[in-house]
Design a protein around this motif. Sequence first.
Motif, PDB file in Angstrom:
ATOM      1  N   MET A   6     -17.471  80.662  57.428  1.00  0.00           N
ATOM      2  CA  MET A   6     -17.499  79.373  58.107  1.00  0.00           C
ATOM      3  C   MET A   6     -16.143  78.696  57.938  1.00  0.00           C
ATOM      4  SD  MET A   6     -20.100  76.147  57.525  1.00  0.00           S
ATOM      5  CE  MET A   6     -21.523  77.126  58.031  1.00  0.00           C
ATOM      6  N   ILE A   7     -15.603  78.163  59.026  1.00  0.00           N
ATOM      7  CA  ILE A   7     -14.312  77.477  58.986  1.00  0.00           C
ATOM      8  C   ILE A   7     -14.567  75.997  58.749  1.00  0.00           C
ATOM      9  CG2 ILE A   7     -12.121  77.104  60.163  1.00  0.00           C
ATOM     10  CD1 ILE A   7     -12.851  80.060  59.694  1.00  0.00           C
ATOM     11  N   LEU A   8     -14.111  75.479  57.615  1.00  0.00           N
ATOM     12  CA  LEU A   8     -14.361  74.085  57.261  1.00  0.00           C
ATOM     13  C   LEU A   8     -13.166  73.190  57.508  1.00  0.00           C
ATOM     14  CD1 LEU A   8     -16.490  74.393  54.014  1.00  0.00           C
ATOM     15  CD2 LEU A   8     -17.217  74.248  56.387  1.00  0.00           C
ATOM     16  N   LYS A   9     -11.984  73.758  57.638  1.00  0.00           N
ATOM     17  CA  LYS A   9     -10.813  72.936  57.939  1.00  0.00           C
ATOM     18  C   LYS A   9      -9.778  73.779  58.674  1.00  0.00           C
ATOM     19  CE  LYS A   9      -7.324  69.825  56.092  1.00  0.00           C
ATOM     20  NZ  LYS A   9      -6.273  70.436  56.932  1.00  0.00           N
ATOM     21  N   ASP A  10      -9.275  73.215  59.771  1.00  0.00           N
ATOM     22  CA  ASP A  10      -8.261  73.905  60.566  1.00  0.00           C
ATOM     23  C   ASP A  10      -6.859  73.461  60.156  1.00  0.00           C
ATOM     24  OD1 ASP A  10      -9.917  75.486  62.210  1.00  0.00           O
ATOM     25  OD2 ASP A  10     -10.425  73.726  63.410  1.00  0.00           O
ATOM     26  N   LYS A  11      -5.887  74.195  60.618  1.00  0.00           N
ATOM     27  CA  LYS A  11      -4.492  73.865  60.403  1.00  0.00           C
ATOM     28  C   LYS A  11      -4.116  72.630  61.224  1.00  0.00           C
ATOM     29  CE  LYS A  11       0.049  74.173  59.912  1.00  0.00           C
ATOM     30  NZ  LYS A  11       0.740  73.725  58.707  1.00  0.00           N
ATOM     31  N   ILE A  12      -3.423  71.675  60.585  1.00  0.00           N
ATOM     32  CA  ILE A  12      -2.942  70.493  61.281  1.00  0.00           C
ATOM     33  C   ILE A  12      -1.485  70.711  61.645  1.00  0.00           C
ATOM     34  CG2 ILE A  12      -2.525  68.007  61.121  1.00  0.00           C
ATOM     35  CD1 ILE A  12      -4.785  67.860  59.087  1.00  0.00           C
ATOM     36  N   LEU A  13      -1.189  70.723  62.943  1.00  0.00           N
ATOM     37  CA  LEU A  13       0.173  70.968  63.405  1.00  0.00           C
ATOM     38  C   LEU A  13       1.027  69.711  63.274  1.00  0.00           C
ATOM     39  CD1 LEU A  13      -0.465  73.079  66.623  1.00  0.00           C
ATOM     40  CD2 LEU A  13       0.324  73.899  64.401  1.00  0.00           C
ATOM     41  N   THR A  14       2.278  69.899  62.914  1.00  0.00           N
ATOM     42  CA  THR A  14       3.235  68.803  62.857  1.00  0.00           C
ATOM     43  C   THR A  14       4.349  69.070  63.861  1.00  0.00           C
ATOM     44  OG1 THR A  14       4.480  69.894  61.079  1.00  0.00           O
ATOM     45  CG2 THR A  14       2.757  68.337  60.429  1.00  0.00           C
ATOM     46  N   THR A  15       4.891  67.999  64.415  1.00  0.00           N
ATOM     47  CA  THR A  15       5.974  68.128  65.385  1.00  0.00           C
ATOM     48  C   THR A  15       7.315  68.206  64.663  1.00  0.00           C
ATOM     49  OG1 THR A  15       4.707  66.856  66.991  1.00  0.00           O
ATOM     50  CG2 THR A  15       7.072  67.085  67.390  1.00  0.00           C
ATOM     51  N   SER A  16       8.085  69.252  64.975  1.00  0.00           N
ATOM     52  CA  SER A  16       9.376  69.428  64.319  1.00  0.00           C
ATOM     53  C   SER A  16      10.308  70.236  65.211  1.00  0.00           C
ATOM     54  CB  SER A  16       9.202  70.125  62.968  1.00  0.00           C
ATOM     55  OG  SER A  16      10.464  70.412  62.383  1.00  0.00           O
ATOM     56  N   ASN A  17      11.593  69.905  65.139  1.00  0.00           N
ATOM     57  CA  ASN A  17      12.609  70.669  65.857  1.00  0.00           C
ATOM     58  C   ASN A  17      13.196  71.782  65.004  1.00  0.00           C
ATOM     59  OD1 ASN A  17      12.418  69.081  68.205  1.00  0.00           O
ATOM     60  ND2 ASN A  17      13.786  67.528  67.335  1.00  0.00           N
ATOM     61  N   SER A  18      12.737  71.862  63.755  1.00  0.00           N
ATOM     62  CA  SER A  18      13.252  72.872  62.842  1.00  0.00           C
ATOM     63  C   SER A  18      12.665  74.239  63.188  1.00  0.00           C
ATOM     64  CB  SER A  18      12.906  72.498  61.398  1.00  0.00           C
ATOM     65  OG  SER A  18      13.146  73.580  60.526  1.00  0.00           O
ATOM     66  N   ALA A  19      13.541  75.204  63.421  1.00  0.00           N
ATOM     67  CA  ALA A  19      13.080  76.560  63.722  1.00  0.00           C
ATOM     68  C   ALA A  19      12.314  77.150  62.544  1.00  0.00           C
ATOM     69  CB  ALA A  19      14.271  77.445  64.084  1.00  0.00           C
ATOM     70  N   LYS A  20      12.729  76.808  61.317  1.00  0.00           N
ATOM     71  CA  LYS A  20      12.062  77.325  60.122  1.00  0.00           C
ATOM     72  C   LYS A  20      10.639  76.800  60.019  1.00  0.00           C
ATOM     73  CE  LYS A  20      12.620  77.692  55.097  1.00  0.00           C
ATOM     74  NZ  LYS A  20      13.478  77.330  53.937  1.00  0.00           N
ATOM     75  N   ILE A  21      10.474  75.490  60.272  1.00  0.00           N
ATOM     76  CA  ILE A  21       9.139  74.897  60.201  1.00  0.00           C
ATOM     77  C   ILE A  21       8.252  75.453  61.313  1.00  0.00           C
ATOM     78  CG2 ILE A  21       7.843  72.749  60.464  1.00  0.00           C
ATOM     79  CD1 ILE A  21      10.087  71.305  59.036  1.00  0.00           C
ATOM     80  N   GLN A  22       8.808  75.604  62.498  1.00  0.00           N
ATOM     81  CA  GLN A  22       8.036  76.155  63.612  1.00  0.00           C
ATOM     82  C   GLN A  22       7.576  77.578  63.320  1.00  0.00           C
ATOM     83  OE1 GLN A  22      10.492  75.767  67.102  1.00  0.00           O
ATOM     84  NE2 GLN A  22      10.312  73.541  67.181  1.00  0.00           N
ATOM     85  N   ALA A  23       8.463  78.374  62.724  1.00  0.00           N
ATOM     86  CA  ALA A  23       8.097  79.753  62.377  1.00  0.00           C
ATOM     87  C   ALA A  23       7.017  79.776  61.308  1.00  0.00           C
ATOM     88  CB  ALA A  23       9.331  80.512  61.903  1.00  0.00           C
TER      89      ALA A  23
END
Length: 334
Positions: free
Chosen positions: A1-18
């Motif tokens: 059962m999935i109890l919590k999903d990933k919360i996306l954050t907005t960023s221009n950083s290629a490292k964070i996006q990856a």
Amino acid sequence: MILKDKILTTSNSAKIQAGQKQELDVAFYLRRAFKDHPQVFVFNDLKFKHNDETAQIDHLIVYTYGFILIESKSITGEVTINEHQEWSRSYRGNWQGMPSPIKQVELQLAVLKSLLRANAPLLLPKIFGKLQQGFGGREWQSVCAISSNAIINRDHTPKATQERLVKSEFIADKLLQMMKLPASTPNALHFLSTNVRPWFNEESLGKICQFILEKNISLSSQNHSNATTQINELKPPYQQVVTHTEPVIEAQTEPEVTLSKEIVLTCKQCNSSASLQPRSGRYGYFVTCGICEANTPMKAPCPQCSNAHTKASKRKDSYSLVCGNCDETVPIRF
């Protein structure tokens, strides 16, 4: 059962996006494997504090016998680990050292273990009503999931590290191998087995998962609301009754006008709503069932904002649920 999903954050950083893409990839495979599994509960993107320490966990698996933490690591190129467990990776032909994700996830696991052990009386029952259970004997494991397009040089990697290093697409297979789950949920008859593994019963699993959600420092209340609903569906100790001026509406549609709200308690053991007697104890107000004598706490998420930080209050012979987040007060009926 999935109890919590990933919360996306907005960023221009290629490292964070990856990094976010890697976490989403792992979350995808976890959902495919365990979204309907009755003994496995998945949390993505957790953050909490304990004893002045902050833990940030990419993925947490809570299952019948314990806990597994997963560190997601985005790596493009080749990765190698020497006999001292020192990590290096290549990028465009250049090699450089990097922090060990295995060591990182071990530090997060230590904080989680300390937090749960400190709250064992709230989460685990007493044996024969006298001896408080602890988390001893439960399984505490961790693993690192790296990008599918990475090249792992396993020639000189220590065996112990190899066993905890897996590519994203194999994460579910690895977890099943680590958990060794039985075909059915354990019960008292398992004590007769020659190879007994201490397990959490259904009630304890529900309390532990709810506690983790409450401790999470979340940027989104919606994920918490959805997860709280899923936990309560395991064995709901209450029902939320909402009277609307509108006709019956489809599921997942928000009512425009709400005339009244109340919490209707039912016994967590037999689901009966008759013969419930109010009581108070060390951890607050609860009711005792006159049919099966089970105790059910006067506890529920807030019907207004779905926050779990609520408590029961008493005024004369009436009980109410008070939300610590939005100050909503809802009558409790039984």
